[in-house]
Design an enzyme around this catalytic site. Structure first.
Site, PDB file in Angstrom:
ATOM      1  N   CYS A   1      40.995  38.778  36.781  1.00 24.40           N
ATOM      2  CA  CYS A   1      39.809  38.920  35.944  1.00 24.40           C
ATOM      3  C   CYS A   1      38.686  39.667  36.670  1.00 24.40           C
ATOM      4  O   CYS A   1      37.988  39.093  37.511  1.00 24.40           O
ATOM      5  CB  CYS A   1      39.332  37.529  35.522  1.00 24.40           C
ATOM      6  SG  CYS A   1      37.769  37.565  34.658  1.00 24.40           S
TER       7      CYS A   1
ATOM      8  N   CYS B   1      35.148  38.330  36.142  1.00 25.24           N
ATOM      9  CA  CYS B   1      34.848  37.078  36.851  1.00 25.24           C
ATOM     10  C   CYS B   1      34.601  37.355  38.330  1.00 25.24           C
ATOM     11  O   CYS B   1      33.719  36.759  38.938  1.00 25.24           O
ATOM     12  CB  CYS B   1      36.016  36.106  36.769  1.00 25.24           C
ATOM     13  SG  CYS B   1      36.764  35.983  35.167  1.00 25.24           S
ATOM     14  N   ASP B   2      35.412  38.230  38.916  1.00 26.77           N
ATOM     15  CA  ASP B   2      35.455  38.311  40.384  1.00 26.77           C
ATOM     16  C   ASP B   2      34.981  39.636  40.972  1.00 26.77           C
ATOM     17  O   ASP B   2      34.842  39.746  42.193  1.00 26.77           O
ATOM     18  CB  ASP B   2      36.896  38.041  40.864  1.00 26.77           C
ATOM     19  CG  ASP B   2      37.380  36.661  40.415  1.00 26.77           C
ATOM     20  OD1 ASP B   2      36.548  35.746  40.351  1.00 26.77           O
ATOM     21  OD2 ASP B   2      38.572  36.516  40.111  1.00 26.77           O
TER      22      ASP B   2
END
Ligand code: NAP
Length: 307
Positions: free
Chosen positions: A132, A135-136
């Site tokens: 993701c 997200c990261d």
């Protein structure tokens, strides 16, 4: 008490089904699992959802869907469904803590990211390996990273990651992208993205954190190591249907099968919508459309059994 309709999942399909069934006065109960909001929660700009000419962030779009469902009285309970029993007329859905009974169920449990199945991939998940980018990506500011895959997701992630990374290398197993032309062109025009064609990742290298990847050229067989701080795996998804094995008909890939032109499964009163039954289109708008179909099918089914 037996619910009129229980909806499993809160992505575009589930929440659209919630909006429609709530507006039909069916007082739906929506079971919201760990991945509340579905895959749009881990995407960035959604540029192709009609009605948002300037684009909208995925999580913001899902928040709007949810508000709209709540506005018409959809009820939400939190919990991952652990088992279902569709063998009798009373359909049962259990979260471990609670068991709910219903006359109809709409399944919109979506799909989850696939992994490469490499020895160190799982071990280094969250330590440089990710599925993701939104997200990261932030953790890789100024670093070099790799993205594996050649579809729209891989291209979208690679482009997004150039906001943070100093360089993004895409590793794709063929010599052309599967992605749509516009996404592929964006990648090829982005000066911060390099593409390694005809290659697979043999393993992720690193002790406590990712240090690199071992790449094999699939045409020549040659292997080499490339130093990267992050590896984003973007090689597609699998449907979340494990719970329904043995009860609902599925295709070889585990996607739920529905009767042609409808959302009906092989069990009366059980309907499927969104990515859990669609391995072809897999768009937010098609998922939402099929959530609407499932709601209308459920409504007609309930009418037919005189609810
Ligand atoms: P996808 O289209 O199935 O692409 C998966 C990619 O991963 C392919 O390039 C595939 O290679 C590669 N791959 C699969 N298994 C692999 C393995 N074991 N090792 C190495 N590579 C592997 O999946 P997706 O990119 O997630 O897209 C899914 C759907 O969502 C598509 O319909 C797409 O259009 C849609 N989507 C749309 C947008 C957008 O419009 N903005 C954004 C994201 C996704 P091959 O090409 O060789 O098969």
């Amino acid at each position: 008490m037996s619910e009129n309709v229980i909806i499993l999942g809160t992505g575009p399909a589930g929440l659209t089904a919630a909006i429609y069934t709530a507006r039909a006065n069916l007082n739906p109960l929506v079971v919201e699992g760990m991945q509340a909001g579905g895959q749009l929660m881990i995407t960035s700009d959604v540029e192709n959802y009609p009605g948002f000419a300037k684009g909208i962030m995925g999580p913001e779009l899902m928040a709007e869907f949810r508000k709209q469902a709540e506005r018409f009285g959809a009820r939400f309970v939190f919990g991952d469904v652990t088992s279902v029993d569709f063998k009798s007329k009373v359909l049962r859905v259990s979260t471990g803590k609670e068991t709910f009974e219903a006359k109809s169920v709409i399944i919109s449990t979506g799909a989850s990211a696939n992994l490469l199945g490499l020895p160190n991939e799982r071990r280094l998940m969250g330590k440089g390996v990710s599925t993701c980018a939104t997200c990261d990506g932030f953790f890789f500011r100024g670093m070099e990273i790799a993205v594996v895959g050649g579809g729209d997701s891989a291209c979208e992630e690679a482009n997004f990651l150039t906001r943070f990374a100093s360089k993004v290398t895409m590793i794709h197993r063929r010599d052309q992208f599967r992605a749509s032309k516009i996404m592929a062109e964006r990648v090829l025009k982005n000066p911060k993205i390099a593409v390694i064609w005809d290659s697979g990742v043999e393993d992720v290298v690193g002790g406590d954190e990712v240090k690199g990847v071992r790449i094999r050229n699939l045409k020549t067989g040659e292997t080499r190591e490339m130093a990267v701080a992050g590896v984003f795996v973007a090689i597609g998804h699998s449907p979340n249907t494990r719970l329904f094995k043995g009860q609902l008909d599925m295709d070889a890939g585990g996607y739920l099968l529905t009767r042609e032109g409808s959302s009906r499964t092989n069990i009366a009163g059980v309907f499927a919508a969104g990515d859990v039954r669609d391995h072809v289109y897999r768009q937010a708008v098609t998922a939402a459309g099929s959530g609407c179909m499932a709601a209308i099918d459920a409504e007609r089914y309930l009418e037919s059994i005189h609810v």
